[in-house]
Design a protein around this motif. Structure first.
Motif, PDB file in Angstrom:
ATOM      1  N   LEU A   1       0.824  -1.211   0.000  1.00 48.63           N
ATOM      2  CA  LEU A   1       0.000   0.000   0.000  1.00 48.63           C
ATOM      3  C   LEU A   1       0.859   1.262   0.000  1.00 48.63           C
ATOM      4  CD1 LEU A   1      -2.834  -1.025   2.499  1.00 48.63           C
ATOM      5  CD2 LEU A   1      -2.980  -0.811   0.014  1.00 48.63           C
ATOM      6  N   LEU A   2       1.934   1.266   0.791  1.00 52.08           N
ATOM      7  CA  LEU A   2       2.826   2.433   0.814  1.00 52.08           C
ATOM      8  C   LEU A   2       3.506   2.632  -0.535  1.00 52.08           C
ATOM      9  CD1 LEU A   2       4.468   2.098   4.343  1.00 52.08           C
ATOM     10  CD2 LEU A   2       2.947   3.920   3.563  1.00 52.08           C
ATOM     11  N   THR A   3       3.900   1.532  -1.172  1.00 57.61           N
ATOM     12  CA  THR A   3       4.539   1.623  -2.482  1.00 57.61           C
ATOM     13  C   THR A   3       3.570   2.164  -3.523  1.00 57.61           C
ATOM     14  OG1 THR A   3       5.975  -0.230  -1.905  1.00 57.61           O
ATOM     15  CG2 THR A   3       5.815   0.334  -4.236  1.00 57.61           C
ATOM     16  N   ALA A   4       2.350   1.662  -3.508  1.00 55.28           N
ATOM     17  CA  ALA A   4       1.340   2.166  -4.446  1.00 55.28           C
ATOM     18  C   ALA A   4       1.061   3.644  -4.189  1.00 55.28           C
ATOM     19  CB  ALA A   4       0.059   1.350  -4.320  1.00 55.28           C
ATOM     20  N   ALA A   5       0.965   4.028  -2.908  1.00 54.04           N
ATOM     21  CA  ALA A   5       0.730   5.437  -2.575  1.00 54.04           C
ATOM     22  C   ALA A   5       1.894   6.301  -3.047  1.00 54.04           C
ATOM     23  CB  ALA A   5       0.529   5.592  -1.070  1.00 54.04           C
ATOM     24  N   PHE A   6       3.128   5.807  -2.866  1.00 54.98           N
ATOM     25  CA  PHE A   6       4.310   6.547  -3.310  1.00 54.98           C
ATOM     26  C   PHE A   6       4.246   6.826  -4.809  1.00 54.98           C
ATOM     27  CE2 PHE A   6       8.513   6.075  -5.332  1.00 54.98           C
ATOM     28  CZ  PHE A   6       9.085   7.261  -4.912  1.00 54.98           C
ATOM     29  N   PHE A   7       3.993   5.787  -5.598  1.00 55.37           N
ATOM     30  CA  PHE A   7       3.951   5.965  -7.047  1.00 55.37           C
ATOM     31  C   PHE A   7       2.786   6.837  -7.498  1.00 55.37           C
ATOM     32  CE2 PHE A   7       6.750   2.212  -7.125  1.00 55.37           C
ATOM     33  CZ  PHE A   7       7.763   2.759  -7.894  1.00 55.37           C
ATOM     34  N   LEU A   8       1.628   6.674  -6.882  1.00 48.56           N
ATOM     35  CA  LEU A   8       0.479   7.496  -7.260  1.00 48.56           C
ATOM     36  C   LEU A   8       0.706   8.967  -6.907  1.00 48.56           C
ATOM     37  CD1 LEU A   8      -2.469   5.140  -6.294  1.00 48.56           C
ATOM     38  CD2 LEU A   8      -1.746   5.815  -8.587  1.00 48.56           C
ATOM     39  N   LEU A   9       1.232   9.220  -5.707  1.00 50.13           N
ATOM     40  CA  LEU A   9       1.507  10.609  -5.312  1.00 50.13           C
ATOM     41  C   LEU A   9       2.580  11.228  -6.191  1.00 50.13           C
ATOM     42  CD1 LEU A   9       1.399  10.241  -1.433  1.00 50.13           C
ATOM     43  CD2 LEU A   9      -0.202  11.522  -2.861  1.00 50.13           C
ATOM     44  N   TRP A  10       3.634  10.469  -6.447  1.00 49.29           N
ATOM     45  CA  TRP A  10       4.722  10.989  -7.277  1.00 49.29           C
ATOM     46  C   TRP A  10       4.232  11.273  -8.690  1.00 49.29           C
ATOM     47  CZ3 TRP A  10       8.938   7.456  -9.610  1.00 49.29           C
ATOM     48  CH2 TRP A  10       9.843   8.223 -10.353  1.00 49.29           C
ATOM     49  N   ARG A  11       3.457  10.350  -9.219  1.00 47.03           N
ATOM     50  CA  ARG A  11       2.959  10.510 -10.589  1.00 47.03           C
ATOM     51  C   ARG A  11       2.031  11.718 -10.717  1.00 47.03           C
ATOM     52  NH1 ARG A  11       0.997   5.543 -14.205  1.00 47.03           N
ATOM     53  NH2 ARG A  11       1.305   6.573 -16.165  1.00 47.03           N
ATOM     54  N   ASN A  12       1.208  11.964  -9.691  1.00 45.82           N
ATOM     55  CA  ASN A  12       0.226  13.037  -9.769  1.00 45.82           C
ATOM     56  C   ASN A  12       0.753  14.398  -9.320  1.00 45.82           C
ATOM     57  OD1 ASN A  12      -1.873  11.468 -10.815  1.00 45.82           O
ATOM     58  ND2 ASN A  12      -2.322  10.661  -8.798  1.00 45.82           N
ATOM     59  N   PHE A  13       1.712  14.417  -8.391  1.00 49.76           N
ATOM     60  CA  PHE A  13       2.157  15.683  -7.826  1.00 49.76           C
ATOM     61  C   PHE A  13       3.623  16.013  -8.092  1.00 49.76           C
ATOM     62  CE2 PHE A  13      -1.311  14.273  -5.033  1.00 49.76           C
ATOM     63  CZ  PHE A  13      -2.189  15.309  -5.253  1.00 49.76           C
ATOM     64  N   GLY A  14       4.416  15.041  -8.494  1.00 48.66           N
ATOM     65  CA  GLY A  14       5.845  15.279  -8.648  1.00 48.66           C
ATOM     66  C   GLY A  14       6.537  15.184  -7.300  1.00 48.66           C
ATOM     67  N   TYR A  15       7.454  16.088  -7.012  1.00 47.21           N
ATOM     68  CA  TYR A  15       8.170  16.138  -5.733  1.00 47.21           C
ATOM     69  C   TYR A  15       8.801  14.794  -5.376  1.00 47.21           C
ATOM     70  CZ  TYR A  15       5.324  20.333  -5.334  1.00 47.21           C
ATOM     71  OH  TYR A  15       4.705  21.518  -5.565  1.00 47.21           O
ATOM     72  N   PHE A  16       9.575  14.248  -6.289  1.00 51.87           N
ATOM     73  CA  PHE A  16      10.149  12.921  -6.130  1.00 51.87           C
ATOM     74  C   PHE A  16      10.926  12.766  -4.828  1.00 51.87           C
ATOM     75  CE2 PHE A  16      13.846  10.111  -6.828  1.00 51.87           C
ATOM     76  CZ  PHE A  16      13.173   8.912  -6.988  1.00 51.87           C
ATOM     77  N   TYR A  17      11.851  13.675  -4.564  1.00 52.35           N
ATOM     78  CA  TYR A  17      12.736  13.502  -3.415  1.00 52.35           C
ATOM     79  C   TYR A  17      11.990  13.637  -2.089  1.00 52.35           C
ATOM     80  CZ  TYR A  17      16.255  13.792  -7.005  1.00 52.35           C
ATOM     81  OH  TYR A  17      16.993  13.550  -8.126  1.00 52.35           O
ATOM     82  N   ILE A  18      10.964  14.461  -2.048  1.00 55.61           N
ATOM     83  CA  ILE A  18      10.161  14.574  -0.828  1.00 55.61           C
ATOM     84  C   ILE A  18       9.391  13.283  -0.585  1.00 55.61           C
ATOM     85  CG2 ILE A  18       8.190  15.778   0.209  1.00 55.61           C
ATOM     86  CD1 ILE A  18       9.210  18.307  -1.224  1.00 55.61           C
TER      87      ILE A  18
END
Length: 135
Positions: A69-86
Motif C-alpha cells: 500500500l505504501l509503495t502504491a501510494a508513493f507511485f500514485l503521489l509521485w505521478r500526480n504531484f511530482g516532488y520525487f525527493y520529498i
C-alpha cells in the motif's frame, strides 16, 4: 500477488528522462521490479502447484500489505504531484518506522526521519547531481 504485480507494472509506466543523449529515468527500475515480481509470482505458483504439503504460512502479513500500500501510494503521489525527493524521504521514513516495529516510540520516528532524509539525499546526489537525471 500476480494481479498486484501486473498492476504495479502498469502503474510504473513513467516517461524516461533524457540526459546527455542517454535515456534514463524512473521508468526502468519499477518496470524491472514489476517484471521480477511477476516472474517470482509465476515461479511460486508453479512450485505450490507441485508441492505435496498442504500447509502454507506467510509471516509478516501486515507488513507485506502495508508495504504494498505504501509503495502504491508513493507511485500514485509521485505521478500526480511530482516532488520525487520529498516522497522518497516520506516513503523511506514510513518503511523504516513500520519495520522497526516500534511505531509508538519517538526515537523510532526520529531515526526514521533521519533515515528518510539521508536516503533521499543519497538518491539526489547519485542521480540528480552525478547523472543529471531530473525526476
Amino acid at each position: 500477488l500476480l494481479v498486484l504485480a501486473a498492476t504495479y507494472l502498469y502503474l510504473s509506466d513513467f516517461p524516461g528522462v533524457v540526459s546527455s543523449g542517454v535515456t534514463l529515468g524512473p521508468a526502468y527500475f519499477p518496470r524491472t521490479l514489476g517484471l521480477a515480481l511477476i516472474g517470482f509470482s509465476l515461479f511460486g505458483l508453479v512450485r505450490e502447484f507441485f508441492r505435496e504439503n498442504d500447509t502454507f504460512v506467510v509471516e509478516g502479513k501486515k507488513e507485506l500489505v502495508l508495504t504494498v500500500l505504501l509503495t502504491a501510494a508513493f507511485f500514485l503521489l509521485w505521478r500526480n504531484f511530482g516532488y520525487f525527493y520529498i516522497f522518497v524521504a516520506a516513503f523511506a521514513y514510513s518503511l523504516f518506522v513500520v519495520y522497526s516495529r516500534r511505531i509508538f516510540e519517538l526515537k523510532s520516528h526520529l531515526q526514521g526521519l533521519l533515515f528518510g532524509v539521508l536516503f533521499s539525499a543519497a538518491i539526489y546526489l547519485s542521480f540528480g547531481l552525478l547523472i543529471g537525471a531530473r525526476f
